[in-house]
Design an enzyme around this catalytic site. Structure first.
Site, PDB file in Angstrom:
ATOM      1  CD  GLN A   1      20.775  27.829  20.748  1.00 19.14           C
ATOM      2  OE1 GLN A   1      20.061  28.739  20.351  1.00 19.14           O
ATOM      3  NE2 GLN A   1      20.814  27.495  22.025  1.00 19.14           N
TER       4      GLN A   1
ATOM      5  CG  ASP B   1      22.483  35.203  22.472  1.00 25.29           C
ATOM      6  OD1 ASP B   1      21.327  35.214  22.938  1.00 25.29           O
ATOM      7  OD2 ASP B   1      22.964  34.248  21.834  1.00 25.29           O
TER       8      ASP B   1
ATOM      9  CE  LYS C   1      17.171  30.988  21.526  1.00 26.24           C
ATOM     10  NZ  LYS C   1      18.581  30.660  21.753  1.00 26.24           N
TER      11      LYS C   1
END
Ligand code: NDP
Length: 299
Positions: free
Chosen positions: A97, A120, A53
């Site tokens: 994460q 997200d 990422k």
């Protein structure tokens, strides 16, 4: 034999679009999108995801920061970092994460991220916006799947869509996004009669995490098959949740694993970060002048 949906190729195109839009943002407003990624512990898979990422963010001209915290970090310390990132004007997107170690309260951590920085799309406010059909960040994986459907000219309106898996990050938002696009949606889970439900799908999305759970013979001839699953084979390779070879014989289109949905998830994270930066610049999520691909900014 169904056609392969090349997620790598589509993701490269999305990244190129984001890069071009980020360059314009920098030129016109002097704004550089910033993505902060928080990782807890030493899980090798999380480490790999985070580094891919970060690399992807750098490639499109974003700033990115990784915060690697010890596995035994306290809830307070983690929340305090999230609050600090919430207040940092250079940070437009925050990603924590998952999974977090068991002693941490994942829901509380996700809820601590300011909704405008939640790239997200996991914050309850953004999940609620999706449910209500209002603007807000959408989870990256289902967003990437919609883009793949668009690429192959598959309009969900009026089609029977079957989503196998009901997680908050893939299955549920996928079902809502397909519903919003006027599909007739069925959501399956561990108590469903899978062969019979799957056999009715015009669009089949499988996000379970069980290697080749969905048998090729269940697939309706001509269906579009999207396999989200990532399972490790004994030889170290990756395999999906769908029995690929047999399903490909019946499907009209099918995603491979790897190289299907996976690359799209990262590409859509970049798009969500760009949009968060754009909103942060006071443009309310839509740009005053058209950017390449600007139509996609207003979801
Ligand atoms: P979760 O474990 O959170 O959810 C799995 C879902 O599958 C649950 O709803 C569960 O049902 C259902 N399920 C489990 N076993 C069966 C079964 N035998 N029959 C029917 N349904 C079943 O998984 P995620 O949604 O987080 O991830 C799913 C897969 O997708 C994983 O392989 C993951 O690695 C992958 N993934 C890939 C991404 C990508 O970018 N390509 C991104 C995110 C995930 P129940 O609710 O009843 O328990």
């Amino acid at each position: 034999m169904g056609q392969l949906i090349d997620g790598k190729e589509v993701a490269a195109r999305v990244r190129a679009e984001v890069k071009a839009e980020a360059a314009l943002l920098r030129e016109r407003w002097g704004l550089v999108p910033g993505l902060a990624v928080v990782r807890v512990g030493d899980d090798p898979a999380s480490r790999t995801y985070v580094s891919s990422k970060k690399k992807a963010a750098a490639e499109v001209g974003f700033l990115s920061w990784e915060y690697a915290l010890e596995a035994d970090v306290s809830q307070e310390a983690l929340l305090s970092l999230v609050h600090q990132l919430n207040e940092d004007a250079a940070v437009h997107g925050i990603l924590v994460q998952l999974p977090l170690p068991g002693h941490l309260d994942t829901d509380a951590v996700l809820a601590a991220v300011r909704p405008e920085k939640d790239v997200d799309g996991f914050h309850p406010v953004n999940a609620g916006s999706l449910l209500l059909g209002r603007p807000g960040a959408r989870p990256c994986t289902p967003l990437g799947i919609l883009r793949l459907l668009e690429e192959i000219g598959c309009d969900p309106a009026g089609k029977r869509a079957v989503v196998v898996g009901r997680s908050n990050i893939v299955g549920k938002p996928m079902a809502l996004m397909l519903l919003q696009r006027h599909a007739t949606v069925t959501v399956c889970h561990s108590r469903s009669d899978l062969p019979s439900e799957v056999s009715r799908a015009d669009i089949l999305v499988v996000a379970v995490g069980v290697r080749e759970l969905v048998k090729g013979d269940w697939v309706r001839p001509g269906a579009v098959v999207i396999d989200v699953g990532i399972n490790r084979r004994e030889d170290g390779g990756l395999v999906g949740d769908v029995e690929f070879a047999r399903a490909a014989q019946r499907a009209s289109f099918i995603t491979p694993v790897p190289g299907g949905v996976g690359p799209m998830t990262v590409a859509m994270l970049l798009r969500n970060t760009l949009e968060a930066a754009t909103r942060g610049a006071g443009a309310s999520g839509t740009l005053t002048e058209p950017f390449p691909g600007a139509g996609r900014l207003a979801r």
